[in-house]
Design a protein around this motif. Structure first.
Motif, short mmCIF file in Angstrom:
data_model
loop_
_atom_site.label_atom_id
_atom_site.label_comp_id
_atom_site.label_asym_id
_atom_site.label_seq_id
_atom_site.Cartn_x
_atom_site.Cartn_y
_atom_site.Cartn_z
N ASP A 128 -45.24 -45.33 85.72
CA ASP A 128 -46.49 -46.05 85.98
C ASP A 128 -47.47 -45.28 86.86
OD1 ASP A 128 -45.63 -48.12 84.43
OD2 ASP A 128 -44.93 -49.36 86.11
N ASN A 129 -46.97 -44.43 87.74
CA ASN A 129 -47.87 -43.74 88.67
C ASN A 129 -47.76 -42.22 88.60
OD1 ASN A 129 -45.32 -43.56 89.86
ND2 ASN A 129 -46.13 -43.67 91.94
N LEU A 130 -47.26 -41.71 87.47
CA LEU A 130 -47.13 -40.26 87.30
C LEU A 130 -47.53 -39.88 85.87
CD1 LEU A 130 -46.23 -37.44 88.19
CD2 LEU A 130 -43.87 -38.08 87.65
N SER A 131 -48.59 -39.08 85.74
CA SER A 131 -49.09 -38.69 84.43
C SER A 131 -49.22 -37.18 84.32
CB SER A 131 -50.44 -39.36 84.15
OG SER A 131 -51.38 -39.04 85.17
N VAL A 132 -49.22 -36.69 83.06
CA VAL A 132 -49.16 -35.25 82.80
C VAL A 132 -50.11 -34.89 81.66
CG1 VAL A 132 -47.63 -33.36 82.09
CG2 VAL A 132 -46.72 -35.22 83.47
N MET A 133 -50.69 -33.68 81.75
CA MET A 133 -51.45 -33.13 80.63
C MET A 133 -51.06 -31.67 80.45
SD MET A 133 -53.44 -33.27 78.10
CE MET A 133 -54.10 -34.93 78.23
N SER A 134 -50.81 -31.28 79.20
CA SER A 134 -50.38 -29.92 78.89
C SER A 134 -50.76 -29.56 77.47
CB SER A 134 -48.85 -29.80 79.06
OG SER A 134 -48.38 -28.56 78.58
N VAL A 135 -50.99 -28.27 77.24
CA VAL A 135 -51.25 -27.81 75.88
C VAL A 135 -50.01 -27.99 75.01
CG1 VAL A 135 -50.52 -25.41 76.19
CG2 VAL A 135 -52.36 -25.94 74.58
N GLY A 136 -48.85 -28.14 75.66
CA GLY A 136 -47.61 -28.36 74.91
C GLY A 136 -47.64 -29.62 74.07
N PHE A 137 -48.46 -30.60 74.45
CA PHE A 137 -48.57 -31.83 73.67
C PHE A 137 -49.37 -31.63 72.39
CE2 PHE A 137 -48.46 -33.71 78.12
CZ PHE A 137 -47.10 -33.98 78.07
N MET A 138 -50.05 -30.49 72.27
CA MET A 138 -50.93 -30.25 71.14
C MET A 138 -50.34 -29.27 70.12
SD MET A 138 -54.40 -29.94 73.40
CE MET A 138 -54.76 -31.19 74.63
N LEU A 139 -49.11 -28.84 70.36
CA LEU A 139 -48.46 -27.90 69.45
C LEU A 139 -47.63 -28.66 68.43
CD1 LEU A 139 -47.19 -25.27 72.07
CD2 LEU A 139 -49.35 -25.28 70.80
N GLU A 140 -47.57 -28.14 67.22
CA GLU A 140 -46.76 -28.78 66.19
C GLU A 140 -45.28 -28.69 66.52
OE1 GLU A 140 -47.67 -27.31 62.33
OE2 GLU A 140 -49.78 -27.92 62.39
N SER A 141 -44.89 -27.60 67.17
CA SER A 141 -43.49 -27.40 67.54
C SER A 141 -43.44 -26.77 68.93
CB SER A 141 -42.80 -26.48 66.53
OG SER A 141 -41.55 -26.02 67.05
N PRO A 142 -42.43 -27.12 69.74
CA PRO A 142 -42.29 -26.48 71.05
C PRO A 142 -42.09 -24.98 70.96
CG PRO A 142 -40.92 -28.45 70.91
CD PRO A 142 -41.43 -28.18 69.53
N ASP A 143 -41.69 -24.49 69.77
CA ASP A 143 -41.47 -23.05 69.58
C ASP A 143 -42.73 -22.29 69.20
OD1 ASP A 143 -38.76 -23.43 70.10
OD2 ASP A 143 -38.29 -23.81 67.98
N ASP A 144 -43.84 -23.02 68.95
CA ASP A 144 -45.09 -22.36 68.56
C ASP A 144 -45.64 -21.52 69.69
OD1 ASP A 144 -44.92 -23.55 66.12
OD2 ASP A 144 -46.52 -25.02 66.45
N ALA A 145 -46.04 -20.29 69.37
CA ALA A 145 -46.65 -19.42 70.37
C ALA A 145 -48.14 -19.73 70.48
CB ALA A 145 -46.45 -17.95 69.98
N VAL A 146 -48.64 -19.71 71.70
CA VAL A 146 -50.07 -19.87 71.95
C VAL A 146 -50.64 -18.48 72.18
CG1 VAL A 146 -51.82 -20.91 73.41
CG2 VAL A 146 -49.69 -22.14 72.96
N ILE A 147 -51.38 -17.96 71.19
CA ILE A 147 -51.90 -16.60 71.25
C ILE A 147 -53.42 -16.68 71.38
CG2 ILE A 147 -51.86 -14.32 70.14
CD1 ILE A 147 -49.46 -15.30 68.50
N TRP A 148 -53.88 -16.86 72.60
CA TRP A 148 -55.30 -17.04 72.86
C TRP A 148 -55.80 -15.99 73.84
CZ3 TRP A 148 -55.61 -23.01 74.11
CH2 TRP A 148 -55.33 -23.73 72.95
N ARG A 149 -57.06 -15.59 73.64
CA ARG A 149 -57.72 -14.73 74.61
C ARG A 149 -58.37 -15.59 75.70
NH1 ARG A 149 -58.24 -9.36 73.23
NH2 ARG A 149 -57.79 -8.83 71.05
N GLY A 150 -58.92 -14.89 76.70
CA GLY A 150 -59.47 -15.57 77.86
C GLY A 150 -60.44 -16.70 77.60
N PRO A 151 -61.48 -16.50 76.76
CA PRO A 151 -62.47 -17.57 76.56
C PRO A 151 -61.87 -18.86 76.02
CG PRO A 151 -63.34 -15.48 75.78
CD PRO A 151 -61.90 -15.24 76.10
N LYS A 152 -60.88 -18.74 75.16
CA LYS A 152 -60.28 -19.95 74.61
C LYS A 152 -59.43 -20.66 75.65
CE LYS A 152 -58.62 -21.58 70.16
NZ LYS A 152 -58.17 -21.20 68.80
#
Length: 321
Positions: A128-152
């Motif tokens: 109730d009093n602890l919340s989280v935000m992460s790019v991990g919630f936006m990946l199709e799989s936890p094994d997906d690599a995030v290959i982004w440059r600085g601007p992104k």
């Protein structure tokens, strides 16, 4: 959204970059001349958006470390769960480790997904009093690599800070990757006018970690970030059977406490290397609820009290005194 147009190449440096219109990636772009002239540069509107969104967040704390593998995300998780033990406090955690998001697993919300509304993105609630935000919630799989440059990466961090409906929080902890690179500079850029409280720096006792942590503290000073304190992690090994401590990484140079004294920054305390904590993080469970008498819990309580004191938060124990 970031300052990179939707139809731009993924390697575009962005209009706010010093290399805008000058990088090799800009060759052939129809906007190269405009970007190179500096006509598109100006104050990033994201700074004001972040300031407005986080105006109801009392304390915003970066969790930093110049060295990988020191347990920074584990410490972030422990601090968040420890602070959230007070039902009167609302705690949020932002996972700024874009390429290696581990907070969702450690918080036990790995398979959740982000939902949006007119108020913005809704963070994932652990309780109730602890919340989280992460790019991990936006990946199709936890094994997906995030290959982004600085601007992104920069654009995603801005969205986490300006488009997430955090509501009213007492503490917002921002877990960062090792080093002093894109994610750190973006966080400082967007939080500089949003009353950033400061940074907690995590290290281990051995000199190879302390060398990099000294650089992290220097980064804080050069960018105007207040160092709230240093936490020494994995100071000793706690046997899960007899609970006796053993030095795993001998502090031959005096460890984090001596370093903190030399650099004139607060030392918040030492956390042990406890197998039960590692197992709980892997399973997404709290290591603090079922074993309140464990050495780790007792030390963490002292670390959190020290952090609250540095932040100027009056605790129940302080009121009694």
């Amino acid at each position: 959204m970031s300052d990179v147009p939707e139809n731009a190449a993924e390697h575009c440096p962005g209009t706010a970059s010093d290399s805008a219109g000058k990088a090799s990636a800009c060759a052939g772009c129809p906007n190269q001349t405009i970007c190179a002239s500096g006509a598109t540069k100006g104050p990033d509107p994201g700074v004001a958006l972040v300031q407005e969104r986080l105006e109801n967040v009392k304390h915003k704390i970066l969790v930093l470390s110049g060295k990988g593998g020191v347990g920074k995300s584990t410490v972030t998780t422990l601090l968040a769960r420890g602070l959230a033990k007070d039902p009167n406090k609302n705690i949020g955690v932002v996972d700024l480790d874009i390429c290696g998001p581990s907070i969702p697993r450690m918080m036990g919300v790995l398979n959740e997904s982000v939902h949006s509304s007119n108020a913005g993105w809704s963070p994932i609630f652990v309780n109730d009093n602890l919340s989280v935000m992460s790019v991990g919630f936006m990946l199709e799989s936890p094994d997906d690599a995030v290959i982004w440059r600085g601007p992104k990466k920069n654009g995603m961090i801005r969205q986490f800070l300006s488009e997430v409906d955090w509501g009213s929080l007492d503490f917002l902890l921002l877990d960062t990757p090792p080093g002093t690179s894109d994610e750190h500079l973006s966080a400082v850029q967007y939080l500089k006018d949003a009353n950033l409280t400061g940074a907690v720096v995590v290290t281990t006792p051995q000199e190879v970690a302390l060398l990099d942590v000294r650089k992290e503290i220097d980064f804080c000073r050069k960018t105007g970030i207040k160092v709230l304190g240093v936490i020494e992690n994995m100071a000793t090994f706690i046997c899960p059977k007899c609970t006796k401590p053993t030095d795993m990484f001998p502090a031959n140079s005096g460890g984090a406490e001596k370093m903190a004294d030399e650099l004139k920054v607060p030392f918040l305390g030492s956390l042990p290397l406890d197998p039960r904590v590692g197992r709980a993080c892997d399973q997404g469970e709290s290591a603090l609820e079922d074993d309140s008498e464990s050495p780790t819990t007792k030390v963490l309580d002292a670390v959190i009290k020290a952090l609250l004191n540095v932040c100027g938060v009056v605790t129940v124990d302080d009121e009694k005194d």
